[in-house]
Design a protein around this motif. Structure first.
Motif, PDB file in Angstrom:
ATOM      1  N   GLU A   1       0.825  -1.220   0.000  1.00 56.72           N
ATOM      2  CA  GLU A   1       0.000   0.000   0.000  1.00 56.72           C
ATOM      3  C   GLU A   1       0.855   1.264   0.000  1.00 56.72           C
ATOM      4  O   GLU A   1       0.537   2.244   0.670  1.00 56.72           O
ATOM      5  CB  GLU A   1      -0.933   0.012   1.224  1.00 56.72           C
ATOM      6  CG  GLU A   1      -1.804  -1.218   1.365  1.00 56.72           C
ATOM      7  CD  GLU A   1      -2.933  -1.292   0.342  1.00 56.72           C
ATOM      8  OE1 GLU A   1      -2.880  -0.558  -0.665  1.00 56.72           O
ATOM      9  OE2 GLU A   1      -3.835  -2.106   0.544  1.00 56.72           O
ATOM     10  N   THR A   2       1.947   1.261  -0.754  1.00 55.66           N
ATOM     11  CA  THR A   2       2.873   2.398  -0.720  1.00 55.66           C
ATOM     12  C   THR A   2       2.610   3.426  -1.813  1.00 55.66           C
ATOM     13  O   THR A   2       3.297   4.444  -1.868  1.00 55.66           O
ATOM     14  CB  THR A   2       4.318   1.901  -0.865  1.00 55.66           C
ATOM     15  OG1 THR A   2       4.438   1.185  -2.098  1.00 55.66           O
ATOM     16  CG2 THR A   2       4.704   1.013   0.294  1.00 55.66           C
TER      17      THR A   2
ATOM     18  N   ASP B   1      -6.891   2.356   5.752  1.00 56.08           N
ATOM     19  CA  ASP B   1      -5.758   3.060   5.169  1.00 56.08           C
ATOM     20  C   ASP B   1      -4.807   3.550   6.252  1.00 56.08           C
ATOM     21  O   ASP B   1      -5.236   3.998   7.322  1.00 56.08           O
ATOM     22  CB  ASP B   1      -6.245   4.278   4.359  1.00 56.08           C
ATOM     23  CG  ASP B   1      -6.992   3.875   3.096  1.00 56.08           C
ATOM     24  OD1 ASP B   1      -6.870   2.708   2.690  1.00 56.08           O
ATOM     25  OD2 ASP B   1      -7.692   4.733   2.526  1.00 56.08           O
ATOM     26  N   GLY B   2      -3.519   3.454   5.971  1.00 63.55           N
ATOM     27  CA  GLY B   2      -2.515   4.106   6.796  1.00 63.55           C
ATOM     28  C   GLY B   2      -2.167   3.423   8.095  1.00 63.55           C
ATOM     29  O   GLY B   2      -1.455   4.009   8.918  1.00 63.55           O
ATOM     30  N   VAL B   3      -2.632   2.192   8.328  1.00 65.96           N
ATOM     31  CA  VAL B   3      -2.297   1.541   9.590  1.00 65.96           C
ATOM     32  C   VAL B   3      -0.846   1.080   9.566  1.00 65.96           C
ATOM     33  O   VAL B   3      -0.274   0.795   8.513  1.00 65.96           O
ATOM     34  CB  VAL B   3      -3.227   0.345   9.871  1.00 65.96           C
ATOM     35  CG1 VAL B   3      -4.657   0.818   9.991  1.00 65.96           C
ATOM     36  CG2 VAL B   3      -3.112  -0.719   8.797  1.00 65.96           C
ATOM     37  N   ASP B   4      -0.230   1.023  10.747  1.00 63.52           N
ATOM     38  CA  ASP B   4       1.181   0.669  10.820  1.00 63.52           C
ATOM     39  C   ASP B   4       1.367  -0.843  10.881  1.00 63.52           C
ATOM     40  O   ASP B   4       0.403  -1.616  10.953  1.00 63.52           O
ATOM     41  CB  ASP B   4       1.852   1.355  12.011  1.00 63.52           C
ATOM     42  CG  ASP B   4       1.242   0.957  13.360  1.00 63.52           C
ATOM     43  OD1 ASP B   4       0.577  -0.098  13.453  1.00 63.52           O
ATOM     44  OD2 ASP B   4       1.445   1.706  14.334  1.00 63.52           O
ATOM     45  N   ALA B   5       2.626  -1.262  10.862  1.00 60.87           N
ATOM     46  CA  ALA B   5       2.946  -2.689  10.838  1.00 60.87           C
ATOM     47  C   ALA B   5       2.426  -3.407  12.075  1.00 60.87           C
ATOM     48  O   ALA B   5       2.003  -4.561  12.001  1.00 60.87           O
ATOM     49  CB  ALA B   5       4.457  -2.878  10.710  1.00 60.87           C
ATOM     50  N   GLY B   6       2.456  -2.728  13.212  1.00 54.58           N
ATOM     51  CA  GLY B   6       1.972  -3.346  14.436  1.00 54.58           C
ATOM     52  C   GLY B   6       0.489  -3.665  14.378  1.00 54.58           C
ATOM     53  O   GLY B   6       0.057  -4.735  14.818  1.00 54.58           O
ATOM     54  N   PHE B   7      -0.296  -2.739  13.816  1.00 46.97           N
ATOM     55  CA  PHE B   7      -1.731  -2.981  13.718  1.00 46.97           C
ATOM     56  C   PHE B   7      -2.026  -4.068  12.685  1.00 46.97           C
ATOM     57  O   PHE B   7      -2.940  -4.872  12.852  1.00 46.97           O
ATOM     58  CB  PHE B   7      -2.467  -1.693  13.369  1.00 46.97           C
ATOM     59  CG  PHE B   7      -3.958  -1.784  13.544  1.00 46.97           C
ATOM     60  CD1 PHE B   7      -4.514  -1.824  14.809  1.00 46.97           C
ATOM     61  CD2 PHE B   7      -4.810  -1.857  12.448  1.00 46.97           C
ATOM     62  CE1 PHE B   7      -5.885  -1.912  14.994  1.00 46.97           C
ATOM     63  CE2 PHE B   7      -6.178  -1.953  12.611  1.00 46.97           C
ATOM     64  CZ  PHE B   7      -6.718  -1.980  13.888  1.00 46.97           C
ATOM     65  N   LYS B   8      -1.242  -4.105  11.611  1.00 51.06           N
ATOM     66  CA  LYS B   8      -1.417  -5.175  10.627  1.00 51.06           C
ATOM     67  C   LYS B   8      -1.144  -6.537  11.261  1.00 51.06           C
ATOM     68  O   LYS B   8      -1.872  -7.508  11.000  1.00 51.06           O
ATOM     69  CB  LYS B   8      -0.493  -4.949   9.433  1.00 51.06           C
ATOM     70  CG  LYS B   8      -0.882  -3.769   8.565  1.00 51.06           C
ATOM     71  CD  LYS B   8       0.104  -3.599   7.409  1.00 51.06           C
ATOM     72  CE  LYS B   8      -0.288  -2.420   6.532  1.00 51.06           C
ATOM     73  NZ  LYS B   8       0.675  -2.214   5.408  1.00 51.06           N
TER      74      LYS B   8
ATOM     75  N   ASN C   1      12.313  -8.960   7.245  1.00 49.19           N
ATOM     76  CA  ASN C   1      11.794  -7.592   7.309  1.00 49.19           C
ATOM     77  C   ASN C   1      10.655  -7.380   6.319  1.00 49.19           C
ATOM     78  O   ASN C   1      10.486  -6.280   5.765  1.00 49.19           O
ATOM     79  CB  ASN C   1      12.909  -6.571   7.054  1.00 49.19           C
ATOM     80  CG  ASN C   1      13.994  -6.633   8.097  1.00 49.19           C
ATOM     81  OD1 ASN C   1      13.717  -6.878   9.275  1.00 49.19           O
ATOM     82  ND2 ASN C   1      15.240  -6.441   7.683  1.00 49.19           N
ATOM     83  N   ASP C   2       9.870  -8.425   6.097  1.00 49.48           N
ATOM     84  CA  ASP C   2       8.717  -8.373   5.192  1.00 49.48           C
ATOM     85  C   ASP C   2       9.092  -7.986   3.772  1.00 49.48           C
ATOM     86  O   ASP C   2       8.241  -7.510   3.006  1.00 49.48           O
ATOM     87  CB  ASP C   2       7.650  -7.399   5.724  1.00 49.48           C
ATOM     88  CG  ASP C   2       7.017  -7.884   7.015  1.00 49.48           C
ATOM     89  OD1 ASP C   2       6.847  -9.112   7.155  1.00 49.48           O
ATOM     90  OD2 ASP C   2       6.716  -7.044   7.879  1.00 49.48           O
TER      91      ASP C   2
END
Length: 617
Positions: A142-143, A525-532, A608-609
């Motif tokens: 989603e970049t 939209d815009g959620v960080d890696a932790g929330f994912k 690192n994904d």
């Protein structure tokens, strides 16, 4: 967009656009007559040794690594593929001032193009036509989504660096050879119809097979095996609606077992996952109906696979996992006479009731008859959203509207007895294709979600267990830990109805199936890696676990399920898995091909994904 980026890359000396075309001998015509392919790996580049926290890995080579091919190597590849190599960028780049890619910063904003992309971004057919776009975008990173803010960042994310828009089989071979010889991650992409990220890959070379549209109808199949009926040979780029429309134009009309979605490609990942659709209850999985493949192997050789020739590869390609053994060039499948059909729709939603208990009772009444429907040869596609049950359609092939009405009537009687409001309609069609065009709908693209799923068998869907199943469904919508918006896509079918013993590598438990559910969590939209990571944990350990808790099948579908669940090997393939892993180790021991949670990928993963690596120590 692509032209401007390619121009910038050319200026940097990275890609050459006006290259003298080399005369490339088409090796595809020189098949080994002994049917024993020479699996020679001596030209393969080694993995790049990498240490992370003291652990040794072997990784694919990425842009910026000293092993990344020089510009001249990419130029030579471009020559070999007749100028079809392009530099990739995300579809949304025209809505951003700049694209910051591996070759530097390129000005990309184009107001007219951005408006066009915003209009088409959710259009499935448009997305399929793009060189490397993903139908659902979560796994791209989603970049670089279309944006109303041109100053927003746009980077490549998990899209591939280069794409070969292949128009010849020799182009596919060249891409496979280049990836193997240079240790480049390779992604195979036809339509991008992919829920779990197998059509994208960070830093990869993408081979796009979507241009291959050849179709050959066969009145009497004369190949290996006992089948000698009608068949069709389709190239890699043919999609569901295309082949159904072409079959409908035949005299008499013919059908093949396709998916319900019109844009799904027939050859490739669909059949390599098994392939289910409206004819599955009557004819089994698509993979059960395959007669032969033509492929490019990981060693760069052309091969035919059927019951006699390369029989192990033939078996594995029929449901043994996408992008795991070879690139499918063509598939030959059985065809069947199209028949009259009847279809029906059922809706229970907030226009009928705002009482959640009433709605759940209606949903329960529908599911109470799930075994009854599939035991009478039906296929049923439905969606469950909060306080919405949308059944579109019931499919009754070779049945009249009156016959379908009679099959559905016990459920309708129960809805009436419970005073549950609903909307129901039934309709008769001259052919299945007419039903397909009228009642199946185009799907949308561009959404961001993570997906799971589970299969419930006949025993699980016994009417006496309906309350338990409904309790599990309620947990999907209200998991133990709150998530975001979730929903389910359901399919009532039984591949074992007429094909009780698998003619494919699909999990044996499918032969007693009733209900397959795809679970989804929309990712904001815009959620960080932790929330994912949190949402993935909710999907695996709350939502899908709720379905597993009421199921005895221990089975789910490789293309529409959570790849991060435990024991994916057994849950995707059951007792077939050891054979599939051995076959993978024979035909692709180095991991030239990769798709998450497919046979032989144990030890492989993303650091690192991003970088694809294999744990070595």
């Amino acid at each position: 967009m692509f032209a401007s980026l390619l121009k910038a890359a050319v200026a940097a000396g990275l890609v050459q656009t006006s290259l003298a075309r080399l005369v490339v001998r088409d090796a595809l015509g020189s098949r080994d007559s002994t049917s024993k392919c020479n699996l020679d790996w001596t030209d393969a580049a080694p993995l790049k040794t990498t240490y992370v926290d003291g652990v040794k890995y072997g990784c694919k080579c990425y842009f910026g690594d000293d092993c990344w091919p020089a510009a001249s190597a990419w130029q030579t590849l471009n020559q070999t593929v007749d100028g079809s190599l392009i530099v990739n960028m995300p579809p949304g780049a025209a809505c951003h001032n700049t694209f910051n890619g591996p070759f530097g910063t390129v000005n990309t904003y184009d107001a007219a193009a951005c408006a066009d992309i915003n209009e088409k971004f959710t259009d499935e057919a448009w997305t399929v036509s793009q060189p490397a776009a993903a139908l659902w975008t979560y796994w791209t990173g989603e970049t670089c989504r279309p944006s109303e803010d041109p100053t927003a960042s746009c980077t490549l994310g998990n899209y591939g660096v280069y794409v070969i828009k292949a128009t010849k089989h020799a182009h596919i071979k060249a891409g496979v050879d280049f990836a193997r010889k240079n240790n480049i991650r390779l992604v195979l992409r036809n339509t991008g119809h992919d829920f779990i990220g197998r059509s994208v890959g960070y830093g990869s070379l993408v081979i796009n097979t979507h241009s291959f549209k050849d179709v050959q109808w066969i009145n009497s199949y004369a190949g290996a095996g006992s089948y000698h009926g009608s068949a069709v040979k389709v190239a890699a780029g043919i999609q569901g609606r295309e082949i159904l429309a072409l079959g409908h134009a035949r005299s008499p009309p013919l059908v093949v077992v396709t998916g319900e979605c019109p844009t799904v490609g027939i050859a490739g990942g669909f059949i390599q996952g098994g392939g289910h659709g409206p004819w599955t209850t009557l004819k089994g999985f698509s993979a059960d109906n395959v007669l032969a493949f033509e492929v490019i192997t990981a060693s760069g050789l052309y091969a035919v696979a059927n019951e006699v020739e390369n029989a192990d590869l033939f078996y594995a390609l029929k449901g043994g996992g996408p992008a795991s053994y070879a690139v499918i060039l063509t598939v030959t499948m059985k065809t069947f006479p199209d028949q009259r059909a009847s279809g029906a729709t059922l809706y229970i939603n907030s226009t009928h009731t705002t009482d959640a208990d009433v709605w759940w009772n209606g949903t329960a009444a529908f599911h109470k008859y799930a075994n009854h429907f599939v035991d009478n040869g039906l296929y049923v596609y439905y969606e469950i959203f909060p306080q919405t049950l949308r059944v579109r359609p019931f499919v009754a092939i070779d049945k009249t509207a009156a016959q379908l009405q009679a099959l559905v009537q016990p459920m309708l009687n129960e809805l009436d007895a419970q005073h549950i409001p609903y909307e129901f309609a039934v309709k008769e069609f001259l052919t299945f294709f007419d039903l397909y065009e009228d009642l199946f709908e185009a799907e949308s693209a561009g959404g961001s979600a993570i997906s799971g799923g589970w299969m419930l068998n006949h025993a699980d869907m016994d009417p006496a267990r309906t309350p338990l199943v409904m309790d599990a469904f309620k947990k999907v919508f209200t998991p133990a830990r709150p998530s975001t918006f979730s929903f389910m896509i359901g399919h009532l079918f039984n591949p074992g109805y007429n094909v009780p013993v698998a003619n494919s590598a699909t999990h044996p438990a499918w032969r007693n199936a009733t209900d397959f559910l795809i679970t989804n969590i929309i990712v904001p939209d815009g959620v960080d890696a932790g929330f994912k990571a949190y949402l993935q944990d909710v999907l695996t350990n709350d939502i899908d676990e709720a379905l597993r808790s009421v199921s005895s099948s221990d089975c789910t579908y490789v293309n529409e399920a959570d790849p991060y669940q435990t024991n994916w090997q057994g849950r995707f393939w059951g007792s077939a898995y050891p054979t599939l892993r051995r076959t993978r180790n024979k035909w692709d021991p180095l991991g030239v091909f990769y798709a998450v949670s497919t046979p032989g990928t144990e030890g492989w993963g993303l650091i690192n994904d991003t970088k694809l690596c294999k744990k070595l120590g």
